[in-house]
Design an enzyme around this catalytic site. Sequence first.
Site, PDB file in Angstrom:
ATOM      1  N   ASP A  36       0.857  -1.192   0.000  1.00 27.48           N
ATOM      2  CA  ASP A  36       0.000   0.000   0.000  1.00 27.48           C
ATOM      3  C   ASP A  36       0.894   1.243   0.000  1.00 27.48           C
ATOM      4  OD1 ASP A  36      -3.242   0.381   1.108  1.00 27.48           O
ATOM      5  OD2 ASP A  36      -1.933   2.133   0.954  1.00 27.48           O
ATOM      6  N   LEU A  38      -0.166   4.102   1.107  1.00 23.85           N
ATOM      7  CA  LEU A  38      -0.659   4.968   2.193  1.00 23.85           C
ATOM      8  C   LEU A  38      -0.994   6.363   1.669  1.00 23.85           C
ATOM      9  CD1 LEU A  38       1.655   3.891   5.174  1.00 23.85           C
ATOM     10  CD2 LEU A  38      -0.578   2.966   4.493  1.00 23.85           C
ATOM     11  N   THR A  39      -1.917   6.422   0.733  1.00 23.87           N
ATOM     12  CA  THR A  39      -2.448   7.714   0.272  1.00 23.87           C
ATOM     13  C   THR A  39      -3.352   8.249   1.379  1.00 23.87           C
ATOM     14  OG1 THR A  39      -4.482   6.811  -0.660  1.00 23.87           O
ATOM     15  CG2 THR A  39      -2.516   6.789  -2.090  1.00 23.87           C
ATOM     16  N   LEU A  84      -6.597  -4.673  -4.724  1.00 22.98           N
ATOM     17  CA  LEU A  84      -7.637  -3.708  -4.335  1.00 22.98           C
ATOM     18  C   LEU A  84      -7.171  -2.265  -4.429  1.00 22.98           C
ATOM     19  CD1 LEU A  84      -7.907  -6.135  -1.678  1.00 22.98           C
ATOM     20  CD2 LEU A  84     -10.139  -5.076  -1.970  1.00 22.98           C
ATOM     21  N   ALA A  85      -5.862  -2.019  -4.478  1.00 20.50           N
ATOM     22  CA  ALA A  85      -5.373  -0.632  -4.448  1.00 20.50           C
ATOM     23  C   ALA A  85      -5.976   0.150  -5.598  1.00 20.50           C
ATOM     24  CB  ALA A  85      -3.852  -0.602  -4.550  1.00 20.50           C
ATOM     25  N   GLU A 135     -19.880  -0.193 -10.894  1.00 24.60           N
ATOM     26  CA  GLU A 135     -20.067   1.075 -11.612  1.00 24.60           C
ATOM     27  C   GLU A 135     -19.604   0.986 -13.067  1.00 24.60           C
ATOM     28  OE1 GLU A 135     -19.142   4.550  -9.261  1.00 24.60           O
ATOM     29  OE2 GLU A 135     -19.403   3.433  -7.406  1.00 24.60           O
ATOM     30  N   LYS A 162     -11.771   2.137 -13.806  1.00 27.12           N
ATOM     31  CA  LYS A 162     -11.927   0.757 -13.334  1.00 27.12           C
ATOM     32  C   LYS A 162     -12.261  -0.161 -14.509  1.00 27.12           C
ATOM     33  CE  LYS A 162     -11.770  -0.719  -9.656  1.00 27.12           C
ATOM     34  NZ  LYS A 162     -10.629  -1.212  -8.816  1.00 27.12           N
ATOM     35  N   ASN A 188     -20.117  -0.739  -0.744  1.00 25.86           N
ATOM     36  CA  ASN A 188     -19.845  -1.352   0.564  1.00 25.86           C
ATOM     37  C   ASN A 188     -20.063  -0.333   1.681  1.00 25.86           C
ATOM     38  OD1 ASN A 188     -17.211  -3.813   0.281  1.00 25.86           O
ATOM     39  ND2 ASN A 188     -18.692  -3.253  -1.280  1.00 25.86           N
ATOM     40  N   TYR A 215     -27.025  15.038  -2.538  1.00 29.12           N
ATOM     41  CA  TYR A 215     -26.896  15.523  -3.906  1.00 29.12           C
ATOM     42  C   TYR A 215     -28.249  15.482  -4.629  1.00 29.12           C
ATOM     43  CZ  TYR A 215     -21.807  14.730  -3.396  1.00 29.12           C
ATOM     44  OH  TYR A 215     -20.496  14.739  -2.991  1.00 29.12           O
ATOM     45  N   ARG A 289     -24.130  15.865  -8.205  1.00 24.17           N
ATOM     46  CA  ARG A 289     -22.858  15.425  -8.776  1.00 24.17           C
ATOM     47  C   ARG A 289     -22.975  15.447 -10.303  1.00 24.17           C
ATOM     48  NH1 ARG A 289     -21.232   9.484  -6.926  1.00 24.17           N
ATOM     49  NH2 ARG A 289     -20.150  10.543  -5.225  1.00 24.17           N
TER      50      ARG A 289
HETATM   51  P1  NAD Z   1     -10.042   3.001  -0.352  1.00 25.87           P
HETATM   52  O1  NAD Z   1      -9.945   4.293  -1.096  1.00 25.87           O
HETATM   53  O2  NAD Z   1     -10.607   2.993   1.029  1.00 25.87           O
HETATM   54  O3  NAD Z   1      -8.593   2.335  -0.243  1.00 25.87           O
HETATM   55  C1  NAD Z   1      -7.700   2.296  -1.318  1.00 25.87           C
HETATM   56  C2  NAD Z   1      -6.343   1.844  -0.797  1.00 25.87           C
HETATM   57  O4  NAD Z   1      -5.437   1.813  -1.924  1.00 25.87           O
HETATM   58  C3  NAD Z   1      -5.728   2.804   0.220  1.00 25.87           C
HETATM   59  O5  NAD Z   1      -5.153   2.075   1.296  1.00 25.87           O
HETATM   60  C4  NAD Z   1      -4.647   3.538  -0.560  1.00 25.87           C
HETATM   61  O6  NAD Z   1      -3.546   3.958   0.236  1.00 25.87           O
HETATM   62  C5  NAD Z   1      -4.242   2.484  -1.578  1.00 25.87           C
HETATM   63  N1  NAD Z   1      -3.687   3.092  -2.802  1.00 25.87           N
HETATM   64  C6  NAD Z   1      -4.234   4.087  -3.544  1.00 25.87           C
HETATM   65  N2  NAD Z   1      -3.412   4.418  -4.570  1.00 25.87           N
HETATM   66  C7  NAD Z   1      -2.340   3.589  -4.468  1.00 25.87           C
HETATM   67  C8  NAD Z   1      -1.165   3.433  -5.246  1.00 25.87           C
HETATM   68  N3  NAD Z   1      -0.904   4.196  -6.301  1.00 25.87           N
HETATM   69  N4  NAD Z   1      -0.282   2.448  -4.882  1.00 25.87           N
HETATM   70  C9  NAD Z   1      -0.519   1.669  -3.801  1.00 25.87           C
HETATM   71  N5  NAD Z   1      -1.601   1.797  -3.019  1.00 25.87           N
HETATM   72  C10 NAD Z   1      -2.506   2.749  -3.350  1.00 25.87           C
HETATM   73  O7  NAD Z   1     -10.824   2.038  -1.321  1.00 25.87           O
HETATM   74  P2  NAD Z   1     -11.900   0.892  -0.979  1.00 25.87           P
HETATM   75  O8  NAD Z   1     -13.229   1.505  -0.867  1.00 25.87           O
HETATM   76  O9  NAD Z   1     -11.374   0.047   0.103  1.00 25.87           O
HETATM   77  O10 NAD Z   1     -11.871   0.081  -2.367  1.00 25.87           O
HETATM   78  C11 NAD Z   1     -10.931  -0.964  -2.573  1.00 25.87           C
HETATM   79  C12 NAD Z   1     -11.145  -1.555  -3.956  1.00 25.87           C
HETATM   80  O11 NAD Z   1     -12.459  -2.053  -4.066  1.00 25.87           O
HETATM   81  C13 NAD Z   1     -10.969  -0.541  -5.088  1.00 25.87           C
HETATM   82  O12 NAD Z   1     -10.311  -1.195  -6.156  1.00 25.87           O
HETATM   83  C14 NAD Z   1     -12.397  -0.164  -5.464  1.00 25.87           C
HETATM   84  O13 NAD Z   1     -12.477   0.208  -6.806  1.00 25.87           O
HETATM   85  C15 NAD Z   1     -13.119  -1.474  -5.190  1.00 25.87           C
HETATM   86  N6  NAD Z   1     -14.549  -1.339  -4.822  1.00 25.87           N
HETATM   87  C16 NAD Z   1     -14.935  -0.489  -3.821  1.00 25.87           C
HETATM   88  C17 NAD Z   1     -16.286  -0.431  -3.458  1.00 25.87           C
HETATM   89  C18 NAD Z   1     -16.755   0.460  -2.317  1.00 25.87           C
HETATM   90  O14 NAD Z   1     -17.962   0.550  -2.088  1.00 25.87           O
HETATM   91  N7  NAD Z   1     -15.883   1.094  -1.568  1.00 25.87           N
HETATM   92  C19 NAD Z   1     -17.224  -1.215  -4.133  1.00 25.87           C
HETATM   93  C20 NAD Z   1     -16.798  -2.071  -5.151  1.00 25.87           C
HETATM   94  C21 NAD Z   1     -15.437  -2.135  -5.483  1.00 25.87           C
HETATM   95  P1  TYD Z   2     -20.601   7.408  -2.658  1.00 24.43           P
HETATM   96  O1  TYD Z   2     -20.506   6.927  -1.250  1.00 24.43           O
HETATM   97  O2  TYD Z   2     -19.654   8.478  -3.111  1.00 24.43           O
HETATM   98  O3  TYD Z   2     -20.501   6.124  -3.592  1.00 24.43           O
HETATM   99  P2  TYD Z   2     -20.744   5.967  -5.202  1.00 24.43           P
HETATM  100  O4  TYD Z   2     -20.799   7.308  -5.825  1.00 24.43           O
HETATM  101  O5  TYD Z   2     -19.524   5.219  -5.614  1.00 24.43           O
HETATM  102  O6  TYD Z   2     -22.007   5.207  -5.345  1.00 24.43           O
HETATM  103  O7  TYD Z   2     -22.073   7.949  -2.909  1.00 24.43           O
HETATM  104  C1  TYD Z   2     -23.206   7.132  -2.723  1.00 24.43           C
HETATM  105  C2  TYD Z   2     -24.423   7.923  -3.180  1.00 24.43           C
HETATM  106  O8  TYD Z   2     -24.606   9.028  -2.290  1.00 24.43           O
HETATM  107  C3  TYD Z   2     -24.269   8.508  -4.571  1.00 24.43           C
HETATM  108  O9  TYD Z   2     -25.546   8.460  -5.225  1.00 24.43           O
HETATM  109  C4  TYD Z   2     -23.871   9.954  -4.308  1.00 24.43           C
HETATM  110  C5  TYD Z   2     -24.577  10.273  -3.003  1.00 24.43           C
HETATM  111  N1  TYD Z   2     -23.887  11.261  -2.136  1.00 24.43           N
HETATM  112  C6  TYD Z   2     -24.593  12.357  -1.610  1.00 24.43           C
HETATM  113  O10 TYD Z   2     -25.796  12.539  -1.877  1.00 24.43           O
HETATM  114  N2  TYD Z   2     -23.931  13.238  -0.822  1.00 24.43           N
HETATM  115  C7  TYD Z   2     -22.619  13.091  -0.495  1.00 24.43           C
HETATM  116  O11 TYD Z   2     -22.047  13.953   0.245  1.00 24.43           O
HETATM  117  C8  TYD Z   2     -21.900  11.946  -1.011  1.00 24.43           C
HETATM  118  C9  TYD Z   2     -20.454  11.728  -0.689  1.00 24.43           C
HETATM  119  C10 TYD Z   2     -22.580  11.039  -1.818  1.00 24.43           C
END
Ligand code: NAD
Ligand code: TYD
Length: 353
Positions: A36, A38-39, A84-85, A135, A162, A188, A215, A289
């Site tokens: 990672d 660590l962004t 996952l990064a 998405e 993606k 998630n 939004y 958005r």
């Molecule tokens: P997050 O933003 O919480 O975490 C991303 C992690 O990747 C962080 O620890 C960051 O430091 C690391 N990272 C970012 N850029 C990097 C780089 N250049 N090199 C190395 N590490 C780097 O993301 P998340 O929500 O945990 O999502 C993880 C994965 O799951 C992503 O690929 C995302 O597209 C996918 N995903 C997320 C969701 C969701 O609802 N959050 C849903 C479906 C899929």
């Molecule tokens: P988000 O958590 O950013 O996930 P994604 O866009 O990947 O689905 O947003 C979830 C939904 O909530 C999306 O329809 C946008 C909306 N939203 C708001 O209405 N207000 C906010 O401040 C944010 C961050 C998201």
Amino acid sequence: MHSRTLLITGGAGFIGSHVLRLFVNKYPQYRIINLDALTYAGNLENLRDLEQAPNYAFVKADIRDAAAMAKIFAEHLPDGVIHLAAESHVDRSISNPMAFVETNVTGTVNLLNAAREAWKGKFEGKRFYHVSTDEVYGSLHDGGFFLETTPYDPQSPYSASKAASDHFVRAYGNTYGLPFVVSNCSNNYGSHQFPEKLIPLMIHNLREGKPLPVYGKGENVRDWLWVEDHARAIDLIFHQGVNGETYNIGGHNEWKNIDLVHLLCSIMDRKLGRASGTSAKQITFVTDRAGHDLRYAIDAGKIGRELGWKPGITFEAGLERTVDWYLANDPWLQAVTSGAYRDYYAAQYGKQG
Ligand code: NAD
Ligand code: TYD
């Protein structure tokens, strides 16, 4: 002696930390490396309980750095990758799309090249698991659900990046025979999610008495999945999924944003001892958005039929646990919302939110 070595990227982020916790505890016989950069979204606090585990190691590296990826593969010889990064937030992709091209597209191709080079055509027992999002399928306007066969139609810079990375993974499978699996998951929620995403942002603002920025009209629909259910699905797919296959993962749990925010308000009224209806007064409708996808909904039938996966807890129970975690971990929330978060928040919401 460890039976295998797994490289998990993005393990300090939201979903990655739950995947690591599951794998490190469940597979003491594996050596598990968390790569990672660590962004702003990565936080080693998320993994404090795993630090001393004998089967766990952390490597700070950036997937945009091809040479660093080659070196890590040569040094650690992973036979499995769970990738996952990523840059993961749609709003940030609207203000800075290049960061998404660099990490999500170039970074993924760097990892594919490193795996291909290290495995040198000896693919027996190897697996590259790419974790992606629903998405990539675009926005549902007329009912229906996303299937694994739904054509890609990404609408935001995030989902386009993606989608491109998914295409590269499949292209490496087709062209070089790299063994891969891909999963596309819905939104998630759970503990340790950075408070730029809807649910933790609303919990944080509810607590602080700040406006809740919804939004547009709040009519957009998302299909919410408990993050630990996603981690369980990743475990199943990594171990039992079929090479070259895609698995959709979702919660069968669609909510309009405005209904979800009202549910959170009522939970917070109860938890904070406020009179019923108090928290909802914080709801503020803000500018929509750009290009906001209307609805995402996953058909998770394939992973259910083929791997026996189904969501483990109800949304109400999961949300309750999520709110409890954020309320009990105020120092975590305060730490991640100081400094750069304030600048992001001001730029994103200005005076509206
Ligand atoms: P997050 O933003 O919480 O975490 C991303 C992690 O990747 C962080 O620890 C960051 O430091 C690391 N990272 C970012 N850029 C990097 C780089 N250049 N090199 C190395 N590490 C780097 O993301 P998340 O929500 O945990 O999502 C993880 C994965 O799951 C992503 O690929 C995302 O597209 C996918 N995903 C997320 C969701 C969701 O609802 N959050 C849903 C479906 C899929
Ligand atoms: P988000 O958590 O950013 O996930 P994604 O866009 O990947 O689905 O947003 C979830 C939904 O909530 C999306 O329809 C946008 C909306 N939203 C708001 O209405 N207000 C906010 O401040 C944010 C961050 C998201």
